[in-house]
Design a protein around this motif. Structure first.
Motif, PDB file in Angstrom:
ATOM      1  N   ILE A  44      -0.094   7.857   3.786  1.00 42.84           N
ATOM      2  CA  ILE A  44      -0.443   6.728   2.906  1.00 42.84           C
ATOM      3  C   ILE A  44      -0.082   5.408   3.598  1.00 42.84           C
ATOM      4  CG2 ILE A  44      -0.045   5.628   0.669  1.00 42.84           C
ATOM      5  CD1 ILE A  44       0.665   8.502  -0.371  1.00 42.84           C
ATOM      6  N   GLY A  45       1.066   5.395   4.285  1.00 44.80           N
ATOM      7  CA  GLY A  45       1.451   4.196   5.032  1.00 44.80           C
ATOM      8  C   GLY A  45       0.458   3.880   6.147  1.00 44.80           C
ATOM      9  N   MET A  46      -0.081   4.936   6.742  1.00 48.58           N
ATOM     10  CA  MET A  46      -1.002   4.770   7.873  1.00 48.58           C
ATOM     11  C   MET A  46      -2.374   4.257   7.424  1.00 48.58           C
ATOM     12  SD  MET A  46      -2.056   7.790  10.550  1.00 48.58           S
ATOM     13  CE  MET A  46      -2.839   8.860   9.340  1.00 48.58           C
ATOM     14  N   ILE A  47      -2.930   4.856   6.365  1.00 44.19           N
ATOM     15  CA  ILE A  47      -4.306   4.461   5.979  1.00 44.19           C
ATOM     16  C   ILE A  47      -4.318   3.425   4.860  1.00 44.19           C
ATOM     17  CG2 ILE A  47      -5.274   6.694   6.690  1.00 44.19           C
ATOM     18  CD1 ILE A  47      -5.544   7.425   3.726  1.00 44.19           C
ATOM     19  N   GLY A  48      -3.147   3.150   4.272  1.00 45.62           N
ATOM     20  CA  GLY A  48      -3.081   2.186   3.180  1.00 45.62           C
ATOM     21  C   GLY A  48      -3.222   2.877   1.840  1.00 45.62           C
ATOM     22  N   PHE A  49      -2.629   2.280   0.797  1.00 47.76           N
ATOM     23  CA  PHE A  49      -2.613   2.998  -0.474  1.00 47.76           C
ATOM     24  C   PHE A  49      -3.919   2.871  -1.244  1.00 47.76           C
ATOM     25  CE2 PHE A  49      -1.606  -0.221  -3.776  1.00 47.76           C
ATOM     26  CZ  PHE A  49      -1.375  -1.298  -2.958  1.00 47.76           C
ATOM     27  N   ASP A  50      -4.911   2.176  -0.632  1.00 50.25           N
ATOM     28  CA  ASP A  50      -6.282   2.320  -1.125  1.00 50.25           C
ATOM     29  C   ASP A  50      -7.184   2.821   0.013  1.00 50.25           C
ATOM     30  OD1 ASP A  50      -6.320   0.051   0.419  1.00 50.25           O
ATOM     31  OD2 ASP A  50      -7.409  -1.192  -1.021  1.00 50.25           O
ATOM     32  N   GLY A  51      -6.551   3.373   1.041  1.00 51.61           N
ATOM     33  CA  GLY A  51      -7.286   3.765   2.250  1.00 51.61           C
ATOM     34  C   GLY A  51      -8.208   4.952   2.073  1.00 51.61           C
ATOM     35  N   ALA A  52      -8.010   5.716   1.015  1.00 53.50           N
ATOM     36  CA  ALA A  52      -8.888   6.878   0.789  1.00 53.50           C
ATOM     37  C   ALA A  52      -9.678   6.719  -0.519  1.00 53.50           C
ATOM     38  CB  ALA A  52      -8.062   8.158   0.740  1.00 53.50           C
ATOM     39  N   THR A  53      -9.795   5.493  -1.010  1.00 54.25           N
ATOM     40  CA  THR A  53     -10.480   5.276  -2.282  1.00 54.25           C
ATOM     41  C   THR A  53     -11.877   5.911  -2.265  1.00 54.25           C
ATOM     42  OG1 THR A  53      -9.231   3.282  -2.712  1.00 54.25           O
ATOM     43  CG2 THR A  53     -11.298   3.507  -3.920  1.00 54.25           C
ATOM     44  N   TYR A  54     -12.147   6.714  -3.275  1.00 50.93           N
ATOM     45  CA  TYR A  54     -13.412   7.463  -3.454  1.00 50.93           C
ATOM     46  C   TYR A  54     -13.563   8.639  -2.487  1.00 50.93           C
ATOM     47  CZ  TYR A  54     -15.117   3.936  -6.628  1.00 50.93           C
ATOM     48  OH  TYR A  54     -15.251   3.101  -7.702  1.00 50.93           O
ATOM     49  N   LYS A  55     -12.573   8.874  -1.617  1.00 54.77           N
ATOM     50  CA  LYS A  55     -12.775   9.855  -0.548  1.00 54.77           C
ATOM     51  C   LYS A  55     -11.983  11.136  -0.757  1.00 54.77           C
ATOM     52  CE  LYS A  55     -13.601   5.974   2.412  1.00 54.77           C
ATOM     53  NZ  LYS A  55     -12.989   5.003   3.306  1.00 54.77           N
ATOM     54  N   ALA A  56     -12.459  12.192  -0.076  1.00 53.55           N
ATOM     55  CA  ALA A  56     -11.722  13.452  -0.038  1.00 53.55           C
ATOM     56  C   ALA A  56     -10.777  13.422   1.160  1.00 53.55           C
ATOM     57  CB  ALA A  56     -12.701  14.608   0.104  1.00 53.55           C
TER      58      ALA A  56
ATOM     59  N   VAL B 120     -14.025  -8.854 -12.778  1.00 57.89           N
ATOM     60  CA  VAL B 120     -14.573  -9.115 -11.443  1.00 57.89           C
ATOM     61  C   VAL B 120     -13.423  -8.890 -10.473  1.00 57.89           C
ATOM     62  CG1 VAL B 120     -15.675 -10.809  -9.928  1.00 57.89           C
ATOM     63  CG2 VAL B 120     -16.048 -10.931 -12.403  1.00 57.89           C
ATOM     64  N   ALA B 121     -13.546  -7.887  -9.618  1.00 66.53           N
ATOM     65  CA  ALA B 121     -12.452  -7.597  -8.691  1.00 66.53           C
ATOM     66  C   ALA B 121     -13.003  -7.362  -7.299  1.00 66.53           C
ATOM     67  CB  ALA B 121     -11.677  -6.365  -9.151  1.00 66.53           C
ATOM     68  N   ARG B 122     -12.233  -7.714  -6.293  1.00 68.08           N
ATOM     69  CA  ARG B 122     -12.674  -7.492  -4.905  1.00 68.08           C
ATOM     70  C   ARG B 122     -12.919  -6.015  -4.651  1.00 68.08           C
ATOM     71  NH1 ARG B 122      -8.420  -9.935  -1.352  1.00 68.08           N
ATOM     72  NH2 ARG B 122      -9.361  -8.583   0.210  1.00 68.08           N
ATOM     73  N   SER B 123     -12.116  -5.157  -5.274  1.00 68.66           N
ATOM     74  CA  SER B 123     -12.422  -3.722  -5.247  1.00 68.66           C
ATOM     75  C   SER B 123     -11.724  -3.046  -6.420  1.00 68.66           C
ATOM     76  CB  SER B 123     -11.989  -3.079  -3.917  1.00 68.66           C
ATOM     77  OG  SER B 123     -10.588  -3.133  -3.791  1.00 68.66           O
ATOM     78  N   PHE B 124     -12.188  -1.833  -6.743  1.00 70.43           N
ATOM     79  CA  PHE B 124     -11.623  -1.080  -7.863  1.00 70.43           C
ATOM     80  C   PHE B 124     -11.109   0.268  -7.385  1.00 70.43           C
ATOM     81  CE2 PHE B 124     -14.555  -3.916 -10.006  1.00 70.43           C
ATOM     82  CZ  PHE B 124     -13.861  -4.288 -11.139  1.00 70.43           C
ATOM     83  N   ALA B 125     -10.095   0.752  -8.072  1.00 66.22           N
ATOM     84  CA  ALA B 125      -9.690   2.142  -7.860  1.00 66.22           C
ATOM     85  C   ALA B 125     -10.708   3.033  -8.573  1.00 66.22           C
ATOM     86  CB  ALA B 125      -8.292   2.383  -8.404  1.00 66.22           C
ATOM     87  N   ARG B 126     -10.858   4.255  -8.047  1.00 62.50           N
ATOM     88  CA  ARG B 126     -11.980   5.102  -8.462  1.00 62.50           C
ATOM     89  C   ARG B 126     -11.972   5.506  -9.938  1.00 62.50           C
ATOM     90  NH1 ARG B 126     -13.101  10.310  -9.343  1.00 62.50           N
ATOM     91  NH2 ARG B 126     -10.928  10.910  -9.161  1.00 62.50           N
ATOM     92  N   ILE B 127     -10.858   6.055 -10.414  1.00 66.76           N
ATOM     93  CA  ILE B 127     -10.879   6.625 -11.771  1.00 66.76           C
ATOM     94  C   ILE B 127     -11.025   5.510 -12.804  1.00 66.76           C
ATOM     95  CG2 ILE B 127      -9.802   8.224 -13.397  1.00 66.76           C
ATOM     96  CD1 ILE B 127      -8.154   9.377 -11.140  1.00 66.76           C
ATOM     97  N   PHE B 128     -10.340   4.391 -12.564  1.00 66.39           N
ATOM     98  CA  PHE B 128     -10.466   3.263 -13.494  1.00 66.39           C
ATOM     99  C   PHE B 128     -11.920   2.813 -13.578  1.00 66.39           C
ATOM    100  CE2 PHE B 128     -10.763  -1.233 -14.422  1.00 66.39           C
ATOM    101  CZ  PHE B 128     -10.007  -1.340 -15.580  1.00 66.39           C
ATOM    102  N   TYR B 129     -12.565   2.690 -12.421  1.00 65.97           N
ATOM    103  CA  TYR B 129     -13.957   2.246 -12.366  1.00 65.97           C
ATOM    104  C   TYR B 129     -14.843   3.192 -13.183  1.00 65.97           C
ATOM    105  CZ  TYR B 129     -18.389   0.628 -10.351  1.00 65.97           C
ATOM    106  OH  TYR B 129     -19.657   0.121 -10.185  1.00 65.97           O
ATOM    107  N   ARG B 130     -14.633   4.475 -12.948  1.00 62.26           N
ATOM    108  CA  ARG B 130     -15.446   5.468 -13.656  1.00 62.26           C
ATOM    109  C   ARG B 130     -15.178   5.418 -15.160  1.00 62.26           C
ATOM    110  NH1 ARG B 130     -18.047  10.980 -12.108  1.00 62.26           N
ATOM    111  NH2 ARG B 130     -18.416  11.736 -14.203  1.00 62.26           N
TER     112      ARG B 130
END
Lengths: 456, 179
Positions: free
Chosen positions: A209-221, B97-107
């Motif tokens: 998580i530190g490496m890719i960032g805590f939104d680094g895998a957003t929407y991803k597997a 309006v956000a620069r980006s959203f987390a997935r589950i919240f968005y859904r």
């Protein structure tokens, strides 16, 4: 057959397609839907509102109800929410309802006067859902598991697609057994080597998580592979998959090996759940968005400082940070192996700050009270070192909860915790701070009164 | 009923990584969103977990004066609690309006139809809490009323018809996915 990732293979199979690609939306058949006391009543509300009062769930044997969040509290609404689950289970004939009490006609009321330490649950109670699901034989390779909880991704340890959804989506699944899912792109993490002494699975995921960032895998597997996986226990894999969401991930997933099959066979047979399953095989040639190599033998004990799980530091570099409290528990750090690692470090010593221990499940309580380290049980060692151990397995203070939740941070203070999230106010008071670490690092820090490396 | 595609009102401005605990602190998760009285109550606690003095819902009030939230990246990270978009919607907010959203919240925003989640395609102007903005979903733009600055928004794509329908159930019925 085109080359596909583990996630793509499962969603392809469950949508009846010949092939799927990232970005496609597909209708997926769900194998198991899990909900709990915090999101279950709302999910049931959506189901009744949309399908009618007489509606039946799509398959009562595929719905698993696990009260675990706000259980040992006098909060009357929280107690009522457990009762709502019970009424629904009865009405729908849901077999896998792990009630807090044994009386199916009764009502759940927590008795504060009995104190927080001695168990107040019946024989069916299962504890924290993400630990209870595998214990009770509900996690199987190749399946789709959805839950109304973001840490549902834990079950990816068992080679299945598992992710968290909201009440409305869950209400839809309750009525139809289906969900529209987007095929996520995959990040692949190839693990080499073995974890050195003092370094735990929690350090692996904090590193990532530190490496890719805590939104680094957003929407991803987040798919794991490589020779290093074989050296990780099922508990280790659960800890790593559990925190996929802390990188924003949709799911975390492991290949299936002998350890997976042995665990799942044993649990499904013991519990009498579905014991047939079809794993998906990993294809390292399948295209992914990015691939990372991690040498486990080079990792060190880490912490994630307030206010997010990506705020990674080496424990040795931040020993000047003092702590007011330590906490071990939750779906991330409340397993038997987590408490064992903790006990090995505190054995014969005394913690310097108030330290709270909340086993994830009643089975963990039993194991800790039975397993011995030398002359004493693990439970005795923990208690003698000053850890306030409760038998009331639940989510407790991991997510704050009602103000009488065991171990909750009710004032601005700093807590080092074996849990999963450290956003502002996560464990209670809005101005409290949480530092995430492995059970071993939490133990060493509890003894020192400041962040400490368990190897020192 | 067709959802309005033009929303005008004062904005509430927050930073990056506003997680679901800040949107609705966990102690209020004992409230069940499908029980009308508890739905309303959730609105009162919207963004109650934000550190600092600024209040999204004024003390003692049931609703927010802000119909739009303007946020940084990763809005809604953390838990899958649907209470989060519901609390914002119940408070009277309609757009984030956000620069980006987390997935589950968005859904969850889209599945419930409670909140329209949009992302700008360029930089946001320096907006302060209370400044008037207009969101236009047909032209995919946000207008900063103070000086007329126009910010392009990413089209909502497949999510817009679901929001227009008022959530996934209505959308699924309209398209024959449900009997």
């Amino acid at each position: 057959m085109p080359k596909m990732t583990l996630t793509e293979k499962i969603l392809c199979r469950k949508s009846g397609r010949a092939e799927v690609r990232p970005g496609e939306n597909v209708w997926v058949n769900v194998d198991v839907l899990m909900t709990h006391d915090v999101c279950g009543p709302g999910t049931i509300g959506v189901f009744r509102r949309e399908f009618g009062k007489e509606a039946r769930v799509w398959d009562p044997n595929r719905v698993v109800l696990i009260p675990d969040h706000y259980i040992f509290t006098t909060d009357s609404l929280a107690n009522r929410n457990v009762d709502i689950l019970r009424e629904f289970a009865k009405e729908q004939g849901i077999r896998y309802f792990y009630d807090v009490i044994d009386d199916s006609e009764g009502r759940w009321r927590y008795k504060a006067e009995k104190g927080p330490f001695k168990r107040q649950y019946g024989s069916r109670y299962a504890g924290v859902c993400h630990s209870a699901l595998p214990e009770h034989g509900h996690t199987r390779p190749g399946e789709v598991l959805l839950g109304t909880d973001s840490h549902t991704c834990t079950a990816g340890a068992f080679n299945e697609f598992a992710t968290g959804i909201g009440n409305t989506d869950a209400g839809f699944v309750l009525g139809t057994g289906r969900i529209l899912l987007r095929i996520p792109p995959t990040l692949r993490f190839l693990l080499d080597g073995e974890l050195p002494s003092g370094v735990m699975a929690k350090d692996v995921i904090l590193h990532i998580i530190g490496m890719i960032g805590f939104d680094g895998a957003t929407y991803k597997a987040m798919e794991y592979g490589g020779e290093g996986v074989g050296g990780l226990t099922m508990d280790d894999r659960m800890t790593i998959a559990n925190m996929a969401i802390e990188a924003g991930g949709k799911n975390g997933i492991f290949p299936c090996d002998e350890a997976t099959v042995a665990f799942v066979r044993e649990r499904t047979e013991a519990e009498g759940t579905v014991s047939e399953f079809e794993p998906v095989e990993q294809d390292l040639g399948a295209p992914v968005e990015a691939e990372y190599r991690i040498d486990l033998s080079e990792l060190e004990p880490l912490v994630a400082l307030h206010p997010n799980p990506g705020n990674r530091r080496k424990a040795r570099e931040v020993t000047d940070i003092k702590i007011d409290r330590a906490y071990i528990g939750s779906c991330t750090g409340g397993k038997t192996s987590d408490f064992l690692a903790f006990a090995r470090i505190v054995k014969g010593k005394e913690v310097k700050v108030p330290t709270f221990g909340v086993p994830a499940t009643p089975r963990v309580v039993e194991e800790l009270q039975r397993a011995q380290l030398g002359e004493k049980t693990v439970w005795e060692i923990l208690e003698e070192s000053g850890v306030r151990m409760t038998e009331n397995a639940s989510c407790a203070a991991c997510l704050g909860g009602p103000e009488d939740s065991f171990g909750r941070l009710n004032s601005p203070m700093t807590c080092i915790s074996a849990t999963n999230r450290n956003f502002p106010g996560r464990m209670g008071h809005r101005d409290s701070r949480v530092i995430l670490a492995s059970p071993a690092t939490v133990a060493a820090s509890a003894l020192a009164g400041h962040i400490a490396d368990p190897r020192d | 009923m067709k959802r309005t595609h033009r929303i005008k009102g004062p904005a509430f401005v927050v930073g990056d990584n506003i997680d679901t605990d800040q949107i609705i602190p966990a102690k209020y998760l004992n409230l069940v969103p499908t029980i009308p009285k508890e739905y309303e109550e959730l609105g009162r606690y919207a963004l109650a977990g934000l550190p600092g003095e600024e209040c999204f819902v004024p003390e003692g009030a049931d609703k927010t004066p802000y119909s739009v939230i303007v946020a940084g990246k990763n809005f809604g990270c953390g838990s899958s609690r649907e209470h989060a978009p519901i609390a914002l919607g119940a408070a009277g907010c309609s757009v984030v309006v956000a620069r980006s959203f987390a997935r589950i919240f968005y859904r969850n925003c889209i599945a419930t139809g409670e909140i329209i989640p949009v992302e700008p395609s360029g930089e946001l102007p320096r907006i302060q809490t209370g400044d008037e903005v207009t969101i236009d979903l047909d032209e995919n733009k946000m207008i900063y009323e103070k000086d007329g600055t126009i910010v392009s928004l990413m089209p909502l794509g497949e999510a817009l018809p679901v929001l227009d329908a008022g959530g996934i159930f209505n959308y699924a019925r309209q398209h024959g996915f449900l009997g």
